[in-house]
Design an enzyme around this catalytic site. Structure first.
Site, short mmCIF file in Angstrom:
data_model
loop_
_atom_site.label_atom_id
_atom_site.label_comp_id
_atom_site.label_asym_id
_atom_site.label_seq_id
_atom_site.Cartn_x
_atom_site.Cartn_y
_atom_site.Cartn_z
N HIS A 65 -25.72 42.95 66.59
CA HIS A 65 -27.01 42.26 66.64
C HIS A 65 -28.16 43.12 66.13
O HIS A 65 -29.32 42.84 66.41
CB HIS A 65 -27.29 41.78 68.06
CG HIS A 65 -26.23 40.85 68.58
ND1 HIS A 65 -26.01 39.60 68.05
CD2 HIS A 65 -25.29 41.02 69.56
CE1 HIS A 65 -25.01 39.02 68.70
NE2 HIS A 65 -24.55 39.87 69.60
N GLU A 67 -31.05 45.66 65.41
CA GLU A 67 -32.05 46.29 66.28
C GLU A 67 -32.32 45.46 67.53
O GLU A 67 -32.96 45.95 68.46
CB GLU A 67 -33.34 46.51 65.49
CG GLU A 67 -33.22 47.55 64.40
CD GLU A 67 -34.50 47.70 63.59
OE1 GLU A 67 -35.14 48.75 63.72
OE2 GLU A 67 -34.85 46.76 62.85
N PRO A 70 -29.37 45.50 72.93
CA PRO A 70 -29.96 46.36 73.97
C PRO A 70 -29.60 47.83 73.78
O PRO A 70 -30.39 48.71 74.11
CB PRO A 70 -29.36 45.80 75.27
CG PRO A 70 -28.15 45.03 74.85
CD PRO A 70 -28.44 44.50 73.49
N VAL A 73 -25.96 50.73 67.91
CA VAL A 73 -24.98 51.67 67.38
C VAL A 73 -25.30 51.94 65.91
O VAL A 73 -25.49 51.01 65.13
CB VAL A 73 -23.54 51.14 67.52
CG1 VAL A 73 -22.55 52.15 66.94
CG2 VAL A 73 -23.22 50.88 68.99
N LYS A 87 -24.02 55.67 69.68
CA LYS A 87 -24.54 54.61 70.55
C LYS A 87 -25.80 55.12 71.22
O LYS A 87 -25.78 56.12 71.95
CB LYS A 87 -23.51 54.21 71.60
CG LYS A 87 -23.99 53.07 72.50
CD LYS A 87 -22.89 52.55 73.40
CE LYS A 87 -23.36 51.37 74.24
NZ LYS A 87 -22.29 50.81 75.09
N MET A 135 -15.35 54.23 62.68
CA MET A 135 -14.29 53.39 62.15
C MET A 135 -14.86 52.51 61.04
O MET A 135 -15.68 51.62 61.31
CB MET A 135 -13.70 52.52 63.26
CG MET A 135 -13.14 53.29 64.45
SD MET A 135 -11.60 54.17 64.07
CE MET A 135 -12.15 55.88 64.20
N ASP A 181 -16.17 45.26 79.75
CA ASP A 181 -16.46 44.24 78.74
C ASP A 181 -15.55 44.35 77.53
O ASP A 181 -16.00 44.40 76.38
CB ASP A 181 -17.93 44.34 78.31
CG ASP A 181 -18.47 43.00 77.80
OD1 ASP A 181 -17.78 41.98 77.96
OD2 ASP A 181 -19.57 42.99 77.23
N ASN A 205 -23.10 50.34 80.36
CA ASN A 205 -24.32 50.43 79.55
C ASN A 205 -25.45 51.15 80.27
O ASN A 205 -26.43 51.54 79.66
CB ASN A 205 -24.78 49.05 79.11
CG ASN A 205 -23.94 48.51 77.98
OD1 ASN A 205 -23.33 49.27 77.24
ND2 ASN A 205 -23.87 47.20 77.85
#
Length: 487
Positions: A65, A67, A70, A73, A87, A135, A181, A205
């Site tokens: 997603h 910028e 939340p 990466v 991250k 990756m 998750d 997170n």
């Protein structure tokens, strides 16, 4: 000097003809193979990570997603040319740096070829960063839900399921059974297109944050009741991943189980898989998914039994993952442009000719003549330094060019990747490869996706005797150039 065949050229020739086929299946002791070629976990400085990511440039964001995520990466590259994923946690996450470091260190002890392993962390000031292996072949979500030419093949889907089960079994054996998750975005594909599990899911997170960020329809029922994730919750999430692989869609478990109970299997299966699997194999994978999605946690299988169930289902073991996934092999050398060929040979004369002809076409509009003419007296003076440097560069007075370009850079009114590239080549012409490397890296900081910066890094690294790193930089340059100028 300019026309000698470099060691880098010889290295590239060996890598094309002498590389053996990679292990495709890796069915060794249930995927417990340790990755011994990785460096030990370390603490990085914020300056190192800023340089690696070109100042956390938007062009280097790889999270789904952008910028808006939340926790963003970024991709990056360290001075030794190792590619990394960074991250960057929200500033309010992990307020206690000691807790963050302890968690990161624990995850950083894991080393396995089924995982994108954690290389280190950074906790300076308010920053909380995790640094992992990069990756390059994107996520399972991209290949499964947003494919462009053809849907993912059945054999590749089975390989994904096995590799992730092996990763979970390894983590469990090392006392890290909790994974937060688990979903298709956590499955990544390495240089050889082998599926790996992201290490980022082994940490929440935030210290007290949620373990699941996806839609509540996909979370384990016990998590909805207690708010706690357990090893059995991870197995439930693995079941939702199996549903993704079966259907090619992110289908809610409750809906999938209704279809299974009603024996409406055709509605569940991805139509793009028609003719690729037997009814027995399809039934077995559906049965395994159903077991993982049992309402009672104690009725779900453990990772070891998942691996045992997946191994007999594997297909096309002789076919490499990159072929199944339809991506280029890491051992395949991208066709080089004239500039790439010149850098491969360390032909400085040819590089000079190409860069001189290119001029400042690759700089942003802020560095054009028109922009300079509109600026203040100080910036007019800056333009004089640049013009003198360009004249010296054109006439091959490289010592003079270094002096003038240095004056331009020291004023600091703007960043020009072309000036840094030209100065880098001047240093190479004067047998100063360390300075040349620094300039080439600075050019990449200003323009992260600029192929010439990577190419010049390759030449400088080769001159420094760092042939493996030079080969990596050359490949990166070729890849960036192919994206910039597609056939």
């Amino acid at each position: 000097m300019g026309c000698e065949v470099s060691k880098l050229s010889a290295l590239c020739c060996v890598s094309e003809s002498g590389r053996s086929n990679p292990d495709v299946t890796g069915l060794d002791e249930e995927g417990r193979g340790e990755s011994n070629d990785l460096p030990q976990f370390r603490e990085f400085s914020i300056e190192t990570i800023r340089n690696a990511t070109s100042g956390f440039a938007a062009e280097n964001i790889v999270s789904e997603h952008g910028e808006r995520a939340p926790n963003v990466v970024y991709k990056g590259k360290l001075e030794n040319q190792r590619r990394i994923a960074v991250k960057r946690f929200n500033r309010k996450s992990w307020p206690d740096s000691r807790q963050f470091l302890e968690e990161a260190k624990a995850v950083g002890q894991l080393r396995n070829h089924r995982m994108a392993n954690l290389l280190g962390c950074c906790y300076e000031d308010e920053e909380r960063l995790l640094i992992a292996e990069f990756m390059p072949n994107e996520t399972l979500a991209k290949h499964l839900f947003h494919w462009e030419s053809q849907p993912m093949k059945w054999a590749m889907r089975l390989r994904v399921a096995l590799h992730i089960a092996q990763a979970l079994e390894y983590c469990t054996s090392k006392g890290r059974a909790l994974y937060h998750d688990l979903n298709a975005y956590r499955v990544l594909f390495d240089d050889d297109a082998n599926p790996r599990l992201s290490c980022f899911g082994l940490m929440k997170n935030s210290r007290d944050g949620k373990s699941y960020s996806t839609n509540l329809a996909f979370t384990p029922p016990e998590y909805l009741r207690t708010g706690r994730v357990t090893p059995e919750s991870v197995i439930y999430s693995f079941g939702t991943l199996l549903l993704d692989l079966l259907s090619g869609k992110h289908i809610p478990p409750s809906h999938a189980l209704d279809l299974i109970r009603d024996r409406n299997i055709q509605m569940l299966m991805d139509s793009g898989l028609e003719g690729q699997f037997s009814s027995d194999d399809g039934t077995e994978l559906i049965r395994l998914a159903s077991r993982c999605l049992q309402y009672e946690p104690r009725e779900r299988p453990n990772p070891k039994s998942l691996v045992s169930a997946m191994i007999p289902l594997q297909k096309d073991l002789e076919i490499a993952s990159h072929q199944l996934l339809g991506v280029p092999n890491s051992a395949t050398t991208t066709a080089l442009s004239p500039l790439g060929e010149a850098c491969l040979r360390s032909d400085l004369t040819a590089i000079h000719e190409i860069i001189e002809k290119l001029g400042y076409k690759d700089d942003e509009g802020a560095t054009t003549e028109l922009s300079f003419q509109m600026w203040t007296d100080q910036m007019q003076d800056t333009l004089v330094f640049k013009k003198k440097g360009d004249s010296a560069f054109r006439h091959k007075d490289f010592a003079k060019a270094i002096e003038c370009y240095s004056q331009f850079i020291e004023v600091g009114t703007m960043g020009s990747p072309t000036v840094h590239a030209r100065q880098s080549l001047c240093y190479l012409m004067n047998d100063m490869p360390r300075e040349a490397l620094n300039n080439a890296m600075q050019a990449q900081v200003i323009s992260p996706a600029w192929h010439i910066a990577s190419y010049l890094q390759a030449v400088a690294l080769s001159a420094l005797g760092q042939e493996n790193e030079a080969h990596t930089a050359l490949k990166d340059g070729a890849m960036l150039e192919s994206k910039r100028n597609p056939l």
